[in-house]
Design a protein around this motif. Structure first.
Motif, short mmCIF file in Angstrom:
data_model
loop_
_atom_site.label_atom_id
_atom_site.label_comp_id
_atom_site.label_asym_id
_atom_site.label_seq_id
_atom_site.Cartn_x
_atom_site.Cartn_y
_atom_site.Cartn_z
N UNK A 82 53.24 41.38 50.84
CA UNK A 82 51.97 41.84 50.30
C UNK A 82 51.58 40.93 49.14
N UNK A 83 50.28 40.67 49.00
CA UNK A 83 49.79 39.81 47.93
C UNK A 83 48.38 40.22 47.54
N UNK A 84 48.01 39.95 46.32
CA UNK A 84 46.65 40.26 45.87
C UNK A 84 45.77 39.02 45.83
N UNK A 85 46.31 37.92 45.33
CA UNK A 85 45.52 36.69 45.21
C UNK A 85 45.53 35.86 46.47
N UNK A 86 46.44 36.15 47.39
CA UNK A 86 46.52 35.36 48.61
C UNK A 86 46.78 33.90 48.30
N UNK A 87 46.08 33.02 48.98
CA UNK A 87 46.27 31.59 48.78
C UNK A 87 45.24 31.02 47.80
N UNK A 88 44.82 31.82 46.83
CA UNK A 88 43.78 31.41 45.89
C UNK A 88 44.14 30.09 45.19
N UNK A 89 45.40 29.93 44.77
CA UNK A 89 45.79 28.72 44.05
C UNK A 89 45.57 27.49 44.92
N UNK A 90 45.99 27.56 46.19
CA UNK A 90 45.79 26.42 47.09
C UNK A 90 44.32 26.26 47.48
N UNK A 91 43.62 27.37 47.67
CA UNK A 91 42.20 27.30 48.00
C UNK A 91 41.44 26.56 46.91
N UNK A 115 46.57 29.48 53.70
CA UNK A 115 46.71 30.79 54.32
C UNK A 115 47.94 31.45 53.72
N UNK A 116 47.77 32.68 53.24
CA UNK A 116 48.89 33.35 52.59
C UNK A 116 50.05 33.63 53.54
N UNK A 117 49.75 33.81 54.83
CA UNK A 117 50.84 34.15 55.75
C UNK A 117 51.71 32.95 56.11
N UNK A 118 51.37 31.76 55.60
CA UNK A 118 52.27 30.62 55.77
C UNK A 118 53.63 30.95 55.15
N UNK A 119 53.62 31.72 54.07
CA UNK A 119 54.86 32.08 53.39
C UNK A 119 55.79 32.87 54.31
N UNK A 135 51.55 39.47 56.60
CA UNK A 135 51.20 39.34 55.19
C UNK A 135 49.89 40.10 54.97
N UNK A 136 49.91 41.07 54.04
CA UNK A 136 48.76 41.93 53.80
C UNK A 136 48.18 41.69 52.41
N UNK A 137 46.86 41.72 52.32
CA UNK A 137 46.19 41.67 51.02
C UNK A 137 46.11 43.09 50.46
N UNK A 138 46.57 43.24 49.21
CA UNK A 138 46.69 44.56 48.63
C UNK A 138 46.66 44.45 47.12
N UNK A 164 61.02 42.38 52.74
CA UNK A 164 59.65 42.75 52.42
C UNK A 164 59.42 42.69 50.92
N UNK A 165 58.15 42.84 50.52
CA UNK A 165 57.87 42.91 49.09
C UNK A 165 56.55 42.29 48.70
N UNK A 166 56.43 42.08 47.41
CA UNK A 166 55.20 41.63 46.76
C UNK A 166 55.37 40.20 46.27
N UNK A 167 54.43 39.34 46.61
CA UNK A 167 54.43 37.96 46.12
C UNK A 167 53.00 37.60 45.73
N UNK A 168 52.81 37.11 44.52
CA UNK A 168 51.46 36.78 44.09
C UNK A 168 51.51 35.60 43.11
#
Length: 203
Positions: A82-91, A115-119, A135-138, A164-168
């Motif tokens: 799960x992530x909130x910012x997704x791939x914002x840094x790379x975008x 894409x955040x799900x690359x992780x 990978x879910x945006x949350x 599982x877990x949170x990565x942002x």
């Protein structure tokens, strides 16, 4: 009953595994690089990863370190993040490569991580997991949804465990990874919103 067998938390302040701080030798390297060099190594692709992927990858390496038969293929372990910012840094980085019409150069090295799900794919490929990867945006405070979503993952009869877990990560200086190994076992910490909050907030 779903229980947490192991957990890892990484922030710019440091890394903790099952409540125990990870000790590092003094280094001029940024934290994630120091963790890679001193605790992981042998996977040079790390240096091509974006900030989100680095945080999640290092957390997964600490979480799985010493696991018996770690790199044998598994179809019964899912990867659900799960992530909130997704791939914002790379975008944002990628946008800079195409912003100037006179120096237009869309870098494929950056685009790979937009894409955040690359992780989830990086973790699954590294560890030969062939189960579900999601990978879910949350929002970070939606821990009830996080807990419920993972419970739904275990409705698949083929899923016996989940990483599982949170990565942002908003940029290289701001990141957080809280990963859990969860399975149906009588021992361990109960998989509950209360325990998730306690670990995520380091209490």
């Amino acid at each position: 009953m779903l229980t947490i067998r192991r957990w890892v938390r990484i922030t710019p302040a440091g890394a903790v595994v099952d409540g125990v701080p990870v000790r590092l030798e003094p280094s001029e390297d940024p934290l994630l690089v120091a963790l890679y060099r001193q605790r992981v190594g042998g996977y040079p692709k790390f240096f091509k990863m974006d900030p989100l992927c680095r945080a999640g990858f290092i957390a997964s390496e600490l979480l799985l370190a010493g696991e018996p038969s770690r790199f044998e293929p598994r179809e019964d372990r899912a990867v659900v993040l799960f992530t909130q910012s997704g791939s914002f840094a790379s975008d944002s980085h990628y946008a800079q490569t195409i912003a100037d019409a006179a120096e237009y150069y869309p870098s494929p090295a950056v685009f790979v991580y937009t894409l955040a799900n690359i992780l989830t794919g990086e973790i699954a490929i590294r560890n030969k997991y062939y189960g579900e990867t999601s990978c879910y945006l949350l929002r970070r405070d939606e821990t009830a949804t996080l807990a419920a979503t993972l419970r739904e993952t275990f409705l698949d009869a083929g899923t016996h465990e989940a990483l599982c877990g949170w990565v942002d990560s908003r940029d290289a200086a701001h990141f957080e990874a809280v990963l859990f190994l969860v399975g149906e076992a009588p021992d361990g910490l109960e998989w509950s919103e209360e325990n998730i909050c306690r670990i995520m907030n380091d209490k």
